[in-house]
Scaffold this active site. Structure first.
Site, PDB file in Angstrom:
ATOM      1  N   ARG A   1       0.564  -1.019   0.082  1.00 10.50           N
ATOM      2  CA  ARG A   1       0.053  -0.117  -0.082  1.00 10.50           C
ATOM      3  C   ARG A   1       0.860   1.331  -0.068  1.00 10.50           C
ATOM      4  O   ARG A   1       1.984   1.489   0.409  1.00 10.50           O
ATOM      5  CB  ARG A   1      -0.919  -0.143   1.318  1.00 10.50           C
ATOM      6  CG  ARG A   1      -1.909  -1.069   1.185  1.00 10.50           C
ATOM      7  CD  ARG A   1      -2.810  -1.196   2.441  1.00 10.50           C
ATOM      8  NE  ARG A   1      -3.432   0.118   2.712  1.00 10.50           N
ATOM      9  CZ  ARG A   1      -4.714   0.513   2.445  1.00 10.50           C
ATOM     10  NH1 ARG A   1      -5.339  -0.287   1.869  1.00 10.50           N
ATOM     11  NH2 ARG A   1      -5.148   1.623   2.584  1.00 10.50           N
TER      12      ARG A   1
ATOM     13  N   CYS B   1      -8.254   2.704 -11.956  1.00 11.47           N
ATOM     14  CA  CYS B   1      -8.268   3.814 -11.006  1.00 11.47           C
ATOM     15  C   CYS B   1      -9.573   4.170 -10.800  1.00 11.47           C
ATOM     16  O   CYS B   1     -10.360   4.268 -11.632  1.00 11.47           O
ATOM     17  CB  CYS B   1      -7.495   5.004 -11.973  1.00 11.47           C
ATOM     18  SG  CYS B   1      -7.053   6.161 -11.167  1.00 11.47           S
TER      19      CYS B   1
ATOM     20  N   ARG C   1      -4.119   7.230  -3.604  1.00 12.99           N
ATOM     21  CA  ARG C   1      -3.655   5.916  -2.711  1.00 12.99           C
ATOM     22  C   ARG C   1      -3.451   4.792  -3.757  1.00 12.99           C
ATOM     23  O   ARG C   1      -4.073   4.780  -4.907  1.00 12.99           O
ATOM     24  CB  ARG C   1      -4.803   5.543  -1.767  1.00 12.99           C
ATOM     25  CG  ARG C   1      -4.785   6.468  -0.759  1.00 12.99           C
ATOM     26  CD  ARG C   1      -5.885   5.978   0.321  1.00 12.99           C
ATOM     27  NE  ARG C   1      -5.729   6.720   1.410  1.00 12.99           N
ATOM     28  CZ  ARG C   1      -6.608   7.829   1.865  1.00 12.99           C
ATOM     29  NH1 ARG C   1      -7.340   8.355   0.993  1.00 12.99           N
ATOM     30  NH2 ARG C   1      -6.267   8.595   2.822  1.00 12.99           N
TER      31      ARG C   1
END
Ligand code: DC
Length: 355
Positions: free
Chosen positions: A7, A74, A89
């Site tokens: 992440r 996305c 993110r």
């Protein structure tokens, strides 16, 4: 093949294509360099952008970096009250032929997980379930420093199992029992009372009714601890106490055989290593601060001897469990190692929550 999810997040100053492209590129490059990733290892990347950003540009940035074949996705992030503004993110999935440690990457204002997934939330999730973290490794690999810091971050207890072996060795030294005399050690062990108490985050070792916490750190006791640790009867008695403590509370436990023998079902297993030179230097510093005057060569020799004893004993030797995450701490700051470990723990809770 093993799969990992890494992440990352970064913030932009403005909602302009250039800012989104530049910041996404910085974030991707940082994830790739910190985790030494080859493009061919990337399985897919999911981007989200907060609603105040145009969300097509992160994928454009990935293509511009040369990720021509990687499947990208996305989308706009759902609104979370109090969350960061203009935040990009990433969730990068990678495949790897070998087990590896991963590091999540948070840059600029994105210093941590979203407010709904921060420490308090993780602490709450921990309080909802029994959590055991096993940290094994050789002397000087950084286990106790890291275990203490990690337990304090997670708000759970730290159990230093080395201190228990040290207490047994201390008893034998005081009773003038030769460490080669296994029978006498076993017989003295049967009348040994060992109790572990916790005073805030401090562990107190009570040996036969006496607090010996501050008496078990000498080089003689260190050597003795490794030698009594070879005796199965000693290990069985101490492992039982360790398991009993783990039944009633969440904890971080460090030692030599925690992931392999004491807690084979631990929620997390880490194995810390470091070069012999670095481990000797760390131990030497520690001893120097405590007033011991051993030379670094002597400390290095002692560590080598203990390594050999710990690894070669028949019963529950020092070893990395097959499912342990191995972290080499040579030249890494405590903060860096801690961030790596917390990254794994956070991913686990996030995945279990999302799942
Ligand atoms: O982690 P430490 O340096 O305090 O440990 C002292 C010795 O005790 C170590 O050389 C081996 C032994 N030990 C062990 O055999 N098993 C454990 N779980 C912890 C320590």
């Amino acid at each position: 093949m093993l799969f990992y999810a890494i992440r990352g997040a970064i913030t932009a100053d403005e909602n302009t294509p250039q800012q989104i492209l530049d910041n996404t590129r910085i974030l991707l490059e940082e994830i790739i360099s910190r985790n030494t990733i080859e493009f061919s290892e990337i399985v897919s990347i999911i981007f989200t952008g907060t609603g105040d950003l145009d969300s097509i540009y992160p994928a454009v940035a990935a293509r511009e970096l040369g990720m021509v074949d990687v499947p990208l996705f996305c989308c706009q992030e759902m609104y979370v009250k109090g969350s960061l503004e203009k935040c990009i993110r990433v969730m990068m999935h990678i495949q790897s032929a070998q087990s590896r440690s991963i590091e999540h990457v948070y840059l600029k204002k994105a210093k941590a997980l979203r407010p709904d997934l921060t420490k308090n939330q993780i602490a709450k999730m921990i309080s909802d379930q029994q959590l055991t973290v096993a940290i094994d490794g050789p002397a000087g690999a950084g286990k106790s420093t890291i275990a203490k810091a990690l337990s304090s971050k997670l708000g759970i207890v730290y159990l230093d199992t080395g201190a228990m072996y040290r207490a047994v060795a201390y008893k034998m030294l005081n009773a003038n029992i030769d460490f080669l005399n296994t029978q006498e050690i076993i017989s003295a062990l049967s009348s040994t009372e060992l109790e572990i108490k916790f005073d805030g985050d401090k562990q107190i070792i009570i040996l036969d009714g006496q607090d010996v916490t501050n008496k078990i750190r000498s080089p003689e006791v260190s050597k003795g601890a490794s030698r009594v640790g070879v005796i199965p009867e000693v290990r069985i008695k101490l492992a039982k106490i360790q398991r009993d403590i783990s039944k009633s509370k969440s904890l971080v436990m460090d030692g030599r055989d925690i992931g392999t023998h004491v807690l084979p079902d631990a929620t997390f297993k880490f194995f810390l290593t470091a070069s012999l030179d670095e481990r000797a230097r760390r131990r030497w510093e520690e001893l120097r601060i405590k007033g011991y005057k051993e030379s670094i060569e002597v400390v290095k020799k002692d560590i080598e001897t203990r390594d050999t004893t710990d690894k070669s004993r028949d019963f529950a030797p020092l070893a990395a469990s097959e499912d342990a995450i191995i972290i080499d701490t040579t030249c890494k700051s405590i903060e860096k190692v801690l961030a790596e470990m917390l990254g794994h723990i956070e991913s686990y809770f996030i995945n279990s929550q999302e799942g």
